[in-house]
Structures are given as structure tokens and as C-alpha cells.
Design a protein around this motif. Structure first.
Motif, PDB file in Angstrom:
ATOM      1  N   MET A 158      -5.028 -75.326  24.693  1.00 41.55           N
ATOM      2  CA  MET A 158      -5.084 -74.796  26.044  1.00 41.55           C
ATOM      3  C   MET A 158      -3.725 -74.970  26.708  1.00 41.55           C
ATOM      4  O   MET A 158      -3.130 -76.039  26.649  1.00 41.55           O
ATOM      5  N   SER A 159      -3.215 -73.914  27.335  1.00 44.28           N
ATOM      6  CA  SER A 159      -1.907 -73.987  27.973  1.00 44.28           C
ATOM      7  C   SER A 159      -2.000 -74.795  29.257  1.00 44.28           C
ATOM      8  O   SER A 159      -3.051 -74.894  29.894  1.00 44.28           O
ATOM      9  N   SER A 160      -0.873 -75.383  29.636  1.00 51.85           N
ATOM     10  CA  SER A 160      -0.815 -76.211  30.831  1.00 51.85           C
ATOM     11  C   SER A 160      -0.508 -75.347  32.047  1.00 51.85           C
ATOM     12  O   SER A 160       0.409 -74.524  32.022  1.00 51.85           O
ATOM     13  N   THR A 161      -1.294 -75.497  33.103  1.00 50.44           N
ATOM     14  CA  THR A 161      -1.009 -74.816  34.362  1.00 50.44           C
ATOM     15  C   THR A 161      -0.867 -75.860  35.448  1.00 50.44           C
ATOM     16  O   THR A 161      -1.650 -76.820  35.523  1.00 50.44           O
ATOM     17  N   VAL A 162       0.140 -75.681  36.299  1.00 55.70           N
ATOM     18  CA  VAL A 162       0.427 -76.643  37.363  1.00 55.70           C
ATOM     19  C   VAL A 162       0.740 -75.881  38.646  1.00 55.70           C
ATOM     20  O   VAL A 162       1.491 -74.897  38.614  1.00 55.70           O
ATOM     21  N   GLN A 163       0.160 -76.330  39.750  1.00 56.25           N
ATOM     22  CA  GLN A 163       0.467 -75.763  41.059  1.00 56.25           C
ATOM     23  C   GLN A 163       1.087 -76.841  41.927  1.00 56.25           C
ATOM     24  O   GLN A 163       0.540 -77.948  42.043  1.00 56.25           O
ATOM     25  N   PHE A 164       2.235 -76.521  42.528  1.00 56.94           N
ATOM     26  CA  PHE A 164       2.929 -77.443  43.420  1.00 56.94           C
ATOM     27  C   PHE A 164       2.820 -76.947  44.867  1.00 56.94           C
ATOM     28  O   PHE A 164       2.943 -75.744  45.133  1.00 56.94           O
ATOM     29  N   ARG A 165       2.620 -77.878  45.804  1.00 51.42           N
ATOM     30  CA  ARG A 165       2.680 -77.560  47.236  1.00 51.42           C
ATOM     31  C   ARG A 165       3.422 -78.682  47.946  1.00 51.42           C
ATOM     32  O   ARG A 165       2.888 -79.786  48.129  1.00 51.42           O
ATOM     33  N   PRO A 166       4.667 -78.446  48.362  1.00 46.35           N
ATOM     34  CA  PRO A 166       5.450 -79.499  49.006  1.00 46.35           C
ATOM     35  C   PRO A 166       4.872 -79.910  50.356  1.00 46.35           C
ATOM     36  O   PRO A 166       4.230 -79.118  51.059  1.00 46.35           O
ATOM     37  N   ARG A 167       5.117 -81.162  50.709  1.00 42.76           N
ATOM     38  CA  ARG A 167       4.736 -81.702  52.017  1.00 42.76           C
ATOM     39  C   ARG A 167       6.001 -82.308  52.635  1.00 42.76           C
ATOM     40  O   ARG A 167       6.296 -83.504  52.475  1.00 42.76           O
ATOM     41  N   PRO A 168       6.811 -81.478  53.353  1.00 42.57           N
ATOM     42  CA  PRO A 168       8.077 -81.980  53.894  1.00 42.57           C
ATOM     43  C   PRO A 168       7.873 -83.133  54.875  1.00 42.57           C
ATOM     44  O   PRO A 168       6.924 -83.152  55.661  1.00 42.57           O
ATOM     45  N   SER A 169       8.791 -84.073  54.835  1.00 44.10           N
ATOM     46  CA  SER A 169       8.694 -85.269  55.670  1.00 44.10           C
ATOM     47  C   SER A 169       8.592 -84.934  57.150  1.00 44.10           C
ATOM     48  O   SER A 169       7.782 -85.519  57.873  1.00 44.10           O
ATOM     49  N   ASP A 170       9.418 -83.981  57.621  1.00 38.81           N
ATOM     50  CA  ASP A 170       9.454 -83.693  59.049  1.00 38.81           C
ATOM     51  C   ASP A 170       8.271 -82.867  59.526  1.00 38.81           C
ATOM     52  O   ASP A 170       8.138 -82.604  60.721  1.00 38.81           O
ATOM     53  N   GLU A 171       7.382 -82.473  58.606  1.00 32.23           N
ATOM     54  CA  GLU A 171       6.160 -81.770  58.998  1.00 32.23           C
ATOM     55  C   GLU A 171       4.949 -82.699  59.013  1.00 32.23           C
ATOM     56  O   GLU A 171       3.838 -82.283  59.358  1.00 32.23           O
ATOM     57  N   ARG A 172       5.145 -83.968  58.622  1.00 35.44           N
ATOM     58  CA  ARG A 172       4.048 -84.925  58.696  1.00 35.44           C
ATOM     59  C   ARG A 172       3.700 -85.218  60.155  1.00 35.44           C
ATOM     60  O   ARG A 172       4.520 -85.038  61.053  1.00 35.44           O
ATOM     61  N   GLY A 173       2.469 -85.692  60.379  1.00 35.41           N
ATOM     62  CA  GLY A 173       2.158 -86.193  61.700  1.00 35.41           C
ATOM     63  C   GLY A 173       3.034 -87.388  62.005  1.00 35.41           C
ATOM     64  O   GLY A 173       3.404 -88.153  61.108  1.00 35.41           O
ATOM     65  N   ASN A 174       3.380 -87.560  63.271  1.00 37.50           N
ATOM     66  CA  ASN A 174       4.268 -88.661  63.650  1.00 37.50           C
ATOM     67  C   ASN A 174       3.799 -89.271  64.959  1.00 37.50           C
ATOM     68  O   ASN A 174       3.485 -88.557  65.904  1.00 37.50           O
ATOM     69  N   ALA A 175       3.724 -90.600  64.996  1.00 40.04           N
ATOM     70  CA  ALA A 175       3.369 -91.307  66.222  1.00 40.04           C
ATOM     71  C   ALA A 175       4.386 -92.417  66.448  1.00 40.04           C
ATOM     72  O   ALA A 175       4.565 -93.275  65.586  1.00 40.04           O
ATOM     73  N   ASN A 176       5.068 -92.383  67.582  1.00 37.22           N
ATOM     74  CA  ASN A 176       6.034 -93.421  67.940  1.00 37.22           C
ATOM     75  C   ASN A 176       5.552 -94.091  69.217  1.00 37.22           C
ATOM     76  O   ASN A 176       5.666 -93.532  70.299  1.00 37.22           O
ATOM     77  N   GLN A 177       4.977 -95.281  69.055  1.00 36.58           N
ATOM     78  CA  GLN A 177       4.451 -96.018  70.191  1.00 36.58           C
ATOM     79  C   GLN A 177       5.353 -97.182  70.589  1.00 36.58           C
ATOM     80  O   GLN A 177       4.934 -98.102  71.284  1.00 36.58           O
ATOM     81  N   GLY A 178       6.601 -97.141  70.121  1.00 38.28           N
ATOM     82  CA  GLY A 178       7.521 -98.232  70.411  1.00 38.28           C
ATOM     83  C   GLY A 178       7.346 -99.353  69.402  1.00 38.28           C
ATOM     84  O   GLY A 178       8.180 -99.534  68.521  1.00 38.28           O
ATOM     85  N   TRP A 179       6.250-100.074  69.502  1.00 38.52           N
ATOM     86  CA  TRP A 179       5.988-101.166  68.559  1.00 38.52           C
ATOM     87  C   TRP A 179       5.607-100.638  67.184  1.00 38.52           C
ATOM     88  O   TRP A 179       5.787-101.329  66.175  1.00 38.52           O
ATOM     89  N   LEU A 180       5.088 -99.391  67.142  1.00 40.49           N
ATOM     90  CA  LEU A 180       4.653 -98.767  65.890  1.00 40.49           C
ATOM     91  C   LEU A 180       5.296 -97.400  65.734  1.00 40.49           C
ATOM     92  O   LEU A 180       5.185 -96.546  66.619  1.00 40.49           O
ATOM     93  N   LYS A 181       5.958 -97.216  64.609  1.00 42.96           N
ATOM     94  CA  LYS A 181       6.476 -95.900  64.225  1.00 42.96           C
ATOM     95  C   LYS A 181       5.746 -95.511  62.939  1.00 42.96           C
ATOM     96  O   LYS A 181       5.862 -96.207  61.932  1.00 42.96           O
ATOM     97  N   SER A 182       5.009 -94.412  62.991  1.00 51.24           N
ATOM     98  CA  SER A 182       4.144 -94.077  61.867  1.00 51.24           C
ATOM     99  C   SER A 182       4.209 -92.595  61.523  1.00 51.24           C
ATOM    100  O   SER A 182       4.244 -91.741  62.413  1.00 51.24           O
ATOM    101  N   PHE A 183       4.236 -92.309  60.233  1.00 53.04           N
ATOM    102  CA  PHE A 183       4.089 -90.945  59.732  1.00 53.04           C
ATOM    103  C   PHE A 183       2.716 -90.820  59.074  1.00 53.04           C
ATOM    104  O   PHE A 183       2.276 -91.724  58.364  1.00 53.04           O
ATOM    105  N   HIS A 184       2.077 -89.670  59.274  1.00 55.22           N
ATOM    106  CA  HIS A 184       0.772 -89.399  58.685  1.00 55.22           C
ATOM    107  C   HIS A 184       0.882 -88.210  57.734  1.00 55.22           C
ATOM    108  O   HIS A 184       1.075 -87.073  58.176  1.00 55.22           O
ATOM    109  N   THR A 185       0.760 -88.468  56.435  1.00 54.80           N
ATOM    110  CA  THR A 185       0.742 -87.366  55.473  1.00 54.80           C
ATOM    111  C   THR A 185      -0.536 -86.561  55.623  1.00 54.80           C
ATOM    112  O   THR A 185      -0.524 -85.326  55.552  1.00 54.80           O
ATOM    113  N   LEU A 186      -1.657 -87.245  55.839  1.00 58.90           N
ATOM    114  CA  LEU A 186      -2.959 -86.614  56.006  1.00 58.90           C
ATOM    115  C   LEU A 186      -3.478 -86.893  57.418  1.00 58.90           C
ATOM    116  O   LEU A 186      -3.030 -87.817  58.084  1.00 58.90           O
TER     117      LEU A 186
END
Length: 267
Positions: free
Chosen positions: A1-29
Motif C-alpha cells: 500500500m502506498s503512503s499518503t500524507v496530508q500536512f496542515r501548518p499551524r503558524p505560531s502567530d495564528e495561535r490563540g494568545n493571552a497576555n495577562q501580565g503574570w501569564l503569557k500563553s499561546f493556545h494551539t487548540l
């Protein structure tokens, strides 16, 4: 069976982002106030947060149930306390797994005088109403150098110990595994996906050079497949992969600095 692969990039600057001062967080999902139906969950994986917590601050005591929650410490120290009586300070190289099951309360704080940088990852358990359990594992930079080291693996795997502290990967009650590497410039690693079921994978390049909400910079890696697809990622970037069982992913360091790369695999 041949190999099939699908890629879908998730750029860093498109992640969710929350900066609360004490917490800097990126959300991939999707997480908390960030919701994107295109990025809500992937297989059993439902949270990948890249968190930076300021000294003497953190997440106060709160409750969870029916999630497998683990932390991968990148820099600084993370103090953990929970209702099962576990209390410890986690450092770089430590992986902490909390199987919340029927319910657990815990807190996570930056310990000491430095910011703590860690990834908080959640997965959905394979079965409900499990008893809460807790595990820690430690992996040195040397053993992760130019090798994909398994740091999390299904608890059902015969080589995985369910002892609280033990060598090898931390057990997770989900069809998910996680490998980590510190990839040197010019080096390439291959990873063959398991041969059962349709395979999903997620590749994440840790943002080790500092908090950056703009276009990804820092370490640069190329992810490629036997079928010819390839994608270049930089720090904070990720890549969704859907592939034929047994497909091989190659990860090569294109830059001049070490790249810290996490590779998830799941059904």
C-alpha cells in the motif's frame, strides 16, 4: 500500500494568545476564551498551551475531571500541589502527568525568582471514571540530543511503568504518544508512524528563544514525508499530519541553533 500524507501548518502567530501580565500563553487548540472551530481538538489531543508564568505567580487551586493533563517543563521551575497529596518542584526535563479521572484539585506556580516556561497538554481519556493518579518522569538534554525520546505513551503499552516515578515514558490513558528531541544543526531524524489505524501526528517547535507574538523566528526545521510533501517550521509553529499507517516523517534542522521539537502521535 502506498503512503499518503496530508500536512496542515499551524503558524505560531495564528495561535490563540493571552497576555495577562503574570501569564503569557499561546493556545494551539481552542481553550478558555479562545475558540476556533478549525482548531478545537485533534484525535484525543484537546489542549496544547505554551505558557510562561511570572515569578511568585501561577494557577491557584482549581478542579479537573475526565482529562489526562501533563506538563513539559522547558525553563525555570514549576511548583505542583494537588488533592492527592503530591507536592514537588519540577525543573527542565521533567514531565508531570495528572490523570484527573473522577476528579482532582491542583495548583501550579512559578517557583523561585525566574519565569517558568512549560507546555500544558491535555488529552481525552479512553474510558471515563478512572481513579485519579499522578506520575513524574525526568529526561536529560543529553538523552534527547538528536534522538526522538518517548516521554509519554499509552498506559496499556507493555513497556510503560505505572509506578509514580520510574524510567521511561509517563503513562497516559489515551491512544497518544509524545516524543521529544533536541535536534542539532544539520541533523535529520526519521519517525515511523505506528501501523494500526489511521494515524494522526502533530509536530511542535518549542519557542525557546523568547516570547514572540509575531511571525515565528528562531530555530528552523523541515518536516517531510516519503511522498514528497514538506513544510518548514520555526519556533512556535506546528504541523497537523494525517497519514497512512507506517508512513515515515523526517525532521531536519535547517538552522544554526538547536531546535527543541515535540512529536505527538495518536489515532
Amino acid at each position: 500500500m502506498s503512503s499518503t500524507v496530508q500536512f496542515r501548518p499551524r503558524p505560531s502567530d495564528e495561535r490563540g494568545n493571552a497576555n495577562q501580565g503574570w501569564l503569557k500563553s499561546f493556545h494551539t487548540l481552542s481553550f478558555a476564551n479562545y475558540y476556533d472551530p478549525e482548531h478545537s481538538e485533534f484525535g484525543s489531543l484537546c489542549v496544547i498551551n505554551e505558557d510562561r508564568v511570572a515569578p511568585h505567580t501561577g494557577f491557584g487551586t482549581h478542579a479537573h475531571c475526565e482529562f489526562e493533563i501533563f506538563s513539559y517543563v522547558v525553563a525555570g521551575e514549576l511548583e505542583h500541589n494537588d488533592s492527592m497529596g503530591n507536592k514537588e518542584v519540577l525543573k527542565r526535563g521533567d514531565v508531570q502527568m495528572t490523570s484527573a479521572g473522577t476528579g482532582v484539585r491542583h495548583s501550579e506556580y512559578a517557583h523561585g525568582e525566574k519565569e517558568v516556561h512549560f507546555l500544558q497538554i491535555w488529552a481525552k481519556p479512553s474510558q471515563p471514571s478512572l481513579p485519579p493518579t499522578y506520575y513524574t518522569r525526568h529526561f536529560t538534554d543529553e538523552e534527547k540530543k538528536d534522538a526522538f525520546v518517548p516521554i509519554v505513551a499509552p498506559a496499556s503499552s507493555p513497556k510503560v511503568s505505572t509506578v509514580r516515578e520510574a524510567p521511561g515514558p509517563a503513562p497516559v490513558h489515551a491512544p497518544l504518544s509524545l516524543h521529544a528531541t533536541l535536534l542539532s544543526p544539520g541533523r535529520t531524524l526519521d519517525h515511523a508512524l505506528q501501523t494500526n489505524g489511521q494515524r494522526k501526528a502533530y509536530v511542535h517547535v518549542v519557542q525557546t528563544s523568547g516570547y514572540n507574538t509575531g511571525k515565528a523566528t528562531g530555530a528552523s526545521v523541515k518536516v517531510s514525508a516519503q511522498s514528497g510533501e514538506s513544510v518548514t517550521l520555526r519556533e512556535g509553529d506546528g504541523l497537523y499530519v494525517v497519514a497512512t499507517p507506517g508512513s515515515v516523517l523526517s525532521v531536519g534542522n535547517l538552522g544554526d541553533v538547536v531546535a527543541e521539537v515535540l512529536l505527538f502521535e495518536m489515532d
